[in-house]
Enzyme design. Sequence first.
Site, short mmCIF file in Angstrom:
data_model
loop_
_atom_site.label_atom_id
_atom_site.label_comp_id
_atom_site.label_asym_id
_atom_site.label_seq_id
_atom_site.Cartn_x
_atom_site.Cartn_y
_atom_site.Cartn_z
N GLU A 30 40.20 42.47 41.51
CA GLU A 30 41.61 42.58 41.93
C GLU A 30 41.83 43.88 42.71
OE1 GLU A 30 43.33 40.06 41.97
OE2 GLU A 30 42.11 38.87 40.59
N HIS A 62 41.09 43.37 46.30
CA HIS A 62 42.24 42.82 47.04
C HIS A 62 43.23 43.94 47.33
CE1 HIS A 62 41.20 38.61 46.87
NE2 HIS A 62 41.21 38.55 45.56
#
Length: 677
Positions: free
Chosen positions: A467, A470
């Site tokens: 994550e 991202h």
Amino acid sequence: MNNPLLEQTGLPAFSSILPEHVEPAIDALLEENRSRLQRVLDELAAPTWETLVEPIEDWEDRLERVWSPVSHMNSVVNSDALRAAYNACLPKLSDYGTEMGQNERLYNAYKTVAEHQDDLDDGQRKVLDNALKDFHLSGVDLSANKKDRFKAISQELSSLTSRYSENVLDATHAWDKSIDDVAALAGVPQSALDLMRQNAVQHDREGWMLTLDYPSFHPIMTYADDAALRREVYEAYQTRASDQGPHAGRYDNSELMEQILALRHEQAQLLGFDSYAERSLARKMARSTDEVLQFLHDLAARSRPQAERELSELRAFAASQFGIDTLEPWDVAYYSEKLRQHRYNITQEEVKPYFPETRVVPGMFEVVGRLYGVSFHEVDGVDTWHPDVKFYEIRDHDGSVRGQFYLDLYARKDKRGGAWMGDCQSRRVTRDVAQIPIAFMTCNFAPPVGDKPALLTHDEVETLFHEFGHGLHHMLTQIDYARISGINGVAWDAVELPSQFMENYCWEREALDLFAAHYETGDRIPEDLYQRMLAAKHFQSGMLMVRQLEFALFDFRMHREYEPSRGGRIYDILDEVREEVAVIRPPTWHRFAHAFSHIFAGGYAAGYYSYKWAEVLSADAFSLFEENGIFDQATGQAFLHHVLEQGGSQDAMTLFVAFRGREPQIDALLRHSGIAA
Ligand SMILES: [Zn+2]
């Protein structure tokens, strides 16, 4: 009424945002945007970037900055009132989006800018190009009767796909089984038994209640010693929403699947595409349907021999240790787990003490800092939605703030499960505005208990790094136009590149030693444990690979080969695909496609290949770091400059080639998966 959503200037005032603020704010903004658009279209004789596009981007950006904290709070501090307010806004926002996408005057105005303004820079051209493609894909430039048909198909598809999902959901819930004697569940772990017991109590039943939900289905298939029970559950699960199995014909998706394929095909052809597969690629990195198929066939040919070897090993193990002559499809997960334990014997309890959150998070910042030359600073006193949430700045060498993020790590009641990166605002620089990117980083780790820090599993560490990848894509961007800055405008099949790339740093000793240390002793991960973790990482990776390829090929071929005269040929194609790639052949009554919601009801239609496609990119990108050193400065700067900073400003292939010096190759993925090329 004072509305903090409408008065917001800097960061969202989370502690003052109340459910009653939501709908009035969205209503006001949508009305304002609509009347402004009308005025601009009425008054502008010769639209330009400055007089048309930039003002629209301003209003749209404001709408997004108001909506993003609301939608985020709906996920992390949910309440009935907030959910009601949120749901009330969804159709309004969706209508507004459709209206914009199908507005012919707006489309023509954009076209005028694209065709007549010759001082546009590359970023502006890309924004216009994307916008014109999206208008086209919404059917804005079709003749009147085709446009009507296009809209009718869209509406029908949305109702058919939602009925498809409802059938899957209803079929899943329709089946359950009560067990009176726990001996029948021998082998199933206590945590799963507790859940089955709780299911029974909630339904006023004695004993243990099995369902087809994942937390019940998965432990039965993996651990239940009783083969007949596994078969029964397998059959119920694999025939959901079909003409087979215990509820044959009751929630049957057969007809809906044919209709969905037919309508997708017709809609793609209205837009001038050969097939829905071709339409699916219109905004993706893959350039042609041939390229996708060749990619999948190639990967399959290279992985299948290993998958066959793994299956033979499994068969031999089941035969020699358990006297099993024929390994049935409902035996595979069960004996695989036995083999995995037999070989590697790794438990989470052994691994977790080396991953205290208090070391992992700063260690991850250290990894990123070494790679890209940025630093992380916690900022106190920022208004958030919960006292556990922290706020950080990412700073450049010169101290300038490059991006900011909220870090919300722990599971809570009223917080959606899973982990994700969401954008709070995007980078945007105009004559009047200098907006830095801000992200929401959300996980669901178990909170610390007493003085003991939260201890993470290795999977959780990988999720955090994923994550954060991202997040870095969103926050390190240097592109000034919001529609193509950060993750905006990045092709669907390339968007997992930066995230999967970061996962590699959870497996490298040099990186692990920056963040993995025993929470009590400070010791590094023992070499023996590290080696077992690496070995277990590749367990059955060939079998896993061919299974994913089976789904991807099936999805893509079915959409590409559709012909109205002969229908979907759904199971014929699935059989052909299995003939080519699968090592495990399910029984003839198996109805996998009837519950394949990803492609029949979700956004992955003719796009399931994206998972593997992006994995090739991330593995191949990382292989350059393997060659040059995983913390090599020059390679880190090249990845930062050519990929992370560029967002969606250029095609993903162009960016990849700029970084890697050539087009992607699949060898690194095969090697990382433990598959010899
Ligand atoms: Zn991801």
